[in-house]
Scaffold this motif. Sequence first.
Motif, PDB file in Angstrom:
ATOM      1  N   MET A   1       7.058  -0.606 -11.186  1.00  7.63           N
ATOM      2  CA  MET A   1       8.532  -1.262 -11.193  1.00  7.63           C
ATOM      3  C   MET A   1       9.119  -1.160 -12.487  1.00  7.63           C
ATOM      4  O   MET A   1      10.384  -0.906 -12.675  1.00  7.63           O
ATOM      5  N   ARG A   2       8.353  -1.235 -13.640  1.00  4.75           N
ATOM      6  CA  ARG A   2       8.876  -1.461 -14.826  1.00  4.75           C
ATOM      7  C   ARG A   2       9.422  -0.177 -15.396  1.00  4.75           C
ATOM      8  O   ARG A   2      10.256  -0.057 -16.291  1.00  4.75           O
ATOM      9  N   THR A   3       9.047   0.958 -14.813  1.00  3.79           N
ATOM     10  CA  THR A   3       9.458   1.996 -15.288  1.00  3.79           C
ATOM     11  C   THR A   3      10.810   2.724 -14.618  1.00  3.79           C
ATOM     12  O   THR A   3      11.362   3.768 -15.171  1.00  3.79           O
ATOM     13  N   LEU A   4      11.285   1.808 -13.519  1.00  2.64           N
ATOM     14  CA  LEU A   4      12.303   2.094 -12.686  1.00  2.64           C
ATOM     15  C   LEU A   4      13.681   2.029 -13.686  1.00  2.64           C
ATOM     16  O   LEU A   4      13.871   0.869 -14.140  1.00  2.64           O
ATOM     17  N   PRO A   5      14.632   2.973 -13.541  1.00  2.00           N
ATOM     18  CA  PRO A   5      15.967   2.615 -14.256  1.00  2.00           C
ATOM     19  C   PRO A   5      17.018   1.597 -13.153  1.00  2.00           C
ATOM     20  O   PRO A   5      16.565   1.658 -11.830  1.00  2.00           O
ATOM     21  N   PRO A   6      18.047   1.128 -13.708  1.00  2.00           N
ATOM     22  CA  PRO A   6      18.740   0.686 -12.945  1.00  2.00           C
ATOM     23  C   PRO A   6      19.289   1.067 -11.590  1.00  2.00           C
ATOM     24  O   PRO A   6      19.551   2.260 -11.736  1.00  2.00           O
ATOM     25  N   GLY A   7      19.610   0.488 -10.761  1.00  2.00           N
ATOM     26  CA  GLY A   7      20.013   1.115  -9.407  1.00  2.00           C
ATOM     27  C   GLY A   7      19.078   1.672  -8.509  1.00  2.00           C
ATOM     28  O   GLY A   7      19.333   2.300  -7.385  1.00  2.00           O
ATOM     29  N   SER A   8      17.804   1.765  -8.779  1.00  2.00           N
ATOM     30  CA  SER A   8      16.763   2.269  -8.229  1.00  2.00           C
ATOM     31  C   SER A   8      16.428   1.731  -6.808  1.00  2.00           C
ATOM     32  O   SER A   8      16.841   0.230  -6.720  1.00  2.00           O
ATOM     33  N   LEU A   9      15.992   2.363  -5.841  1.00  2.00           N
ATOM     34  CA  LEU A   9      15.527   1.672  -4.524  1.00  2.00           C
ATOM     35  C   LEU A   9      14.025   1.307  -4.675  1.00  2.00           C
ATOM     36  O   LEU A   9      13.347   2.104  -4.822  1.00  2.00           O
ATOM     37  N   VAL A  10      13.687   0.208  -4.215  1.00  2.00           N
ATOM     38  CA  VAL A  10      12.305  -0.381  -3.956  1.00  2.00           C
ATOM     39  C   VAL A  10      12.327  -0.773  -2.575  1.00  2.00           C
ATOM     40  O   VAL A  10      12.955  -1.371  -2.087  1.00  2.00           O
ATOM     41  N   VAL A  11      11.089   0.000  -1.839  1.00  2.28           N
ATOM     42  CA  VAL A  11      10.956  -0.469  -0.151  1.00  2.28           C
ATOM     43  C   VAL A  11       9.631  -0.930  -0.195  1.00  2.28           C
ATOM     44  O   VAL A  11       8.628  -0.308  -0.621  1.00  2.28           O
ATOM     45  N   ASN A  12       9.561  -2.138   0.415  1.00  4.38           N
ATOM     46  CA  ASN A  12       8.235  -2.680   0.727  1.00  4.38           C
ATOM     47  C   ASN A  12       7.568  -1.869   2.444  1.00  4.38           C
ATOM     48  O   ASN A  12       8.004  -2.481   3.115  1.00  4.38           O
ATOM     49  N   ALA A  13       7.183  -1.120   2.430  1.00  4.45           N
ATOM     50  CA  ALA A  13       6.711  -0.243   3.419  1.00  4.45           C
ATOM     51  C   ALA A  13       5.368  -0.460   3.929  1.00  4.45           C
ATOM     52  O   ALA A  13       4.820   0.165   4.736  1.00  4.45           O
ATOM     53  N   THR A  14       4.743  -1.669   3.440  1.00  3.11           N
ATOM     54  CA  THR A  14       3.604  -2.108   3.919  1.00  3.11           C
ATOM     55  C   THR A  14       3.723  -2.980   5.038  1.00  3.11           C
ATOM     56  O   THR A  14       4.801  -3.520   5.495  1.00  3.11           O
ATOM     57  N   GLY A  15       2.406  -3.511   5.531  1.00  2.00           N
ATOM     58  CA  GLY A  15       2.517  -4.300   6.864  1.00  2.00           C
ATOM     59  C   GLY A  15       2.661  -5.768   6.590  1.00  2.00           C
ATOM     60  O   GLY A  15       2.809  -6.867   7.269  1.00  2.00           O
ATOM     61  N   LEU A  16       2.895  -6.196   5.161  1.00  2.00           N
ATOM     62  CA  LEU A  16       2.848  -7.520   4.787  1.00  2.00           C
ATOM     63  C   LEU A  16       3.934  -8.507   5.173  1.00  2.00           C
ATOM     64  O   LEU A  16       3.565  -9.620   5.687  1.00  2.00           O
ATOM     65  N   GLY A  17       5.052  -7.908   5.504  1.00  5.60           N
ATOM     66  CA  GLY A  17       6.300  -8.603   6.090  1.00  5.60           C
ATOM     67  C   GLY A  17       5.887  -9.063   7.464  1.00  5.60           C
ATOM     68  O   GLY A  17       6.458  -9.918   8.130  1.00  5.60           O
ATOM     69  N   LYS A  18       5.249  -8.220   8.222  1.00  5.69           N
ATOM     70  CA  LYS A  18       5.008  -8.283   9.879  1.00  5.69           C
ATOM     71  C   LYS A  18       3.637  -9.212   9.918  1.00  5.69           C
ATOM     72  O   LYS A  18       3.584  -9.922  10.667  1.00  5.69           O
TER      73      LYS A  18
ATOM     74  N   ILE B   1       8.414   3.557  -3.290  1.00  2.00           N
ATOM     75  CA  ILE B   1       8.035   2.940  -2.085  1.00  2.00           C
ATOM     76  C   ILE B   1       6.688   2.512  -1.926  1.00  2.00           C
ATOM     77  O   ILE B   1       5.496   3.315  -2.218  1.00  2.00           O
ATOM     78  N   ILE B   2       6.463   1.141  -1.660  1.00  2.53           N
ATOM     79  CA  ILE B   2       4.995   0.500  -1.637  1.00  2.53           C
ATOM     80  C   ILE B   2       4.449   0.882  -0.192  1.00  2.53           C
ATOM     81  O   ILE B   2       5.044   0.197   0.669  1.00  2.53           O
ATOM     82  N   GLY B   3       3.367   1.386  -0.325  1.00  6.67           N
ATOM     83  CA  GLY B   3       2.597   1.877   1.072  1.00  6.67           C
ATOM     84  C   GLY B   3       2.608   3.020   1.388  1.00  6.67           C
ATOM     85  O   GLY B   3       3.805   3.908   1.093  1.00  6.67           O
ATOM     86  N   ALA B   4       1.598   3.622   1.991  1.00 12.19           N
ATOM     87  CA  ALA B   4       1.550   4.929   2.511  1.00 12.19           C
ATOM     88  C   ALA B   4       1.491   5.306   4.032  1.00 12.19           C
ATOM     89  O   ALA B   4       0.747   6.346   4.173  1.00 12.19           O
ATOM     90  N   GLY B   5       1.913   4.469   4.908  1.00  9.64           N
ATOM     91  CA  GLY B   5       1.703   4.473   6.209  1.00  9.64           C
ATOM     92  C   GLY B   5       2.908   5.312   6.685  1.00  9.64           C
ATOM     93  O   GLY B   5       3.862   5.991   6.146  1.00  9.64           O
ATOM     94  N   GLY B   6       3.309   5.104   8.139  1.00 10.52           N
ATOM     95  CA  GLY B   6       4.162   5.764   8.936  1.00 10.52           C
ATOM     96  C   GLY B   6       5.540   5.365   8.453  1.00 10.52           C
ATOM     97  O   GLY B   6       6.489   6.343   8.341  1.00 10.52           O
ATOM     98  N   SER B   7       5.910   4.319   8.171  1.00  6.55           N
ATOM     99  CA  SER B   7       7.214   3.941   7.483  1.00  6.55           C
ATOM    100  C   SER B   7       7.567   4.752   6.333  1.00  6.55           C
ATOM    101  O   SER B   7       8.624   5.200   6.161  1.00  6.55           O
ATOM    102  N   SER B   8       6.587   4.604   5.469  1.00 10.03           N
ATOM    103  CA  SER B   8       6.807   5.311   4.263  1.00 10.03           C
ATOM    104  C   SER B   8       6.908   6.778   4.222  1.00 10.03           C
ATOM    105  O   SER B   8       7.771   7.553   3.436  1.00 10.03           O
ATOM    106  N   ILE B   9       6.212   7.657   5.102  1.00  6.82           N
ATOM    107  CA  ILE B   9       6.265   8.945   5.554  1.00  6.82           C
ATOM    108  C   ILE B   9       7.723   9.166   6.080  1.00  6.82           C
ATOM    109  O   ILE B   9       8.122  10.153   5.591  1.00  6.82           O
TER     110      ILE B   9
END
Length: 220
Positions: free
Chosen positions: A201-218, A133-141
Motif C-alpha cells: 500500500m505504501r508504494t501506491l501513488p495517489p488515486g490508486s485503486l485498492v480492492v479487497n478481493a478476499t473472502g474476509l468481508g463475507k 488487488i488483495i487476494g488471488a481467487g475468482g473475483s481477483s481474476i
Amino acid sequence: MYFIGVTTTKSMIMRVFPKWARNLGLGHCRIRGIDLALHDDPDRYREVVSFIKSDPLSLGALVTTHKIDLLRACRDLFDDLDGFASLMGEASSISKVGGRLQAGAKDPITSGLALDDFLPAGHWRETGAQAFIIGAGGSSIALVSHIAGREHQTDRPVRLVVSNRSPGRLAEMREINARQGIEVPIEYVLTPRVEDNDAVMRTLPPGSLVVNATGLGKDA
C-alpha cells in the motif's frame, strides 16, 4: 435455485432474491443455501453438483467462495462451460439450458460493470494511478481481466499488483493471465502477514485503486 457458499444464511442475496423474483415475475421459486467449508473435500462439491444435475426441481445455483474449487472438482459433470469459465477455471453460476448443465463465470461482467460505474472515464490515463488487488481467487481474476482487457488499451493502470497469503493461488492466476495475453505489468506478491499488504500500500501513488478481493468481508 441454490446459493453455494460458506455462511449463506447471512448473505444479503437471501433477502434480495425474493424481491427480484417478484419483480421479474418468476412465479413460485425459492433460493436455498448450501454451506461448504473453505476448500472443501472435492467429493462434497461433486455431491452438490450431481444433486442439482439430477434433480428436476433444481434449476441452478449461484456460487461464491468455491468458484475455482468447485469447477476443478466437477468439470466432467458439466455439459457446457461458457467462455469465461473455460478460460478462468471457475464457475460462479450453474444453470440448466435445454437439459444440459452449464457452468458460467459471470464475475468478469458484473465486477466490470460495478468498477466502470464509479471509476471516472480516463482515470488511469489522466492520473497515472496503479491498482492493488488483495487476494488471488475468482473475483481477483475477474477484476484483472476487466482492468487489463484489450477494450481498455488506452486507459489502463501502469502497474497492477496482486497479493495473496499462499503461493498456489498466485501461481494459478499467473498461468490464467498468461493464457489471456494480458499486457499490463502484473506483480504477484506473496503476503502471509497483514504487514506485507501494508508495505505494498505504501508504494501506491495517489488515486490508486485498492480492492479487497478476499473472502474476509463475507466469511469473517
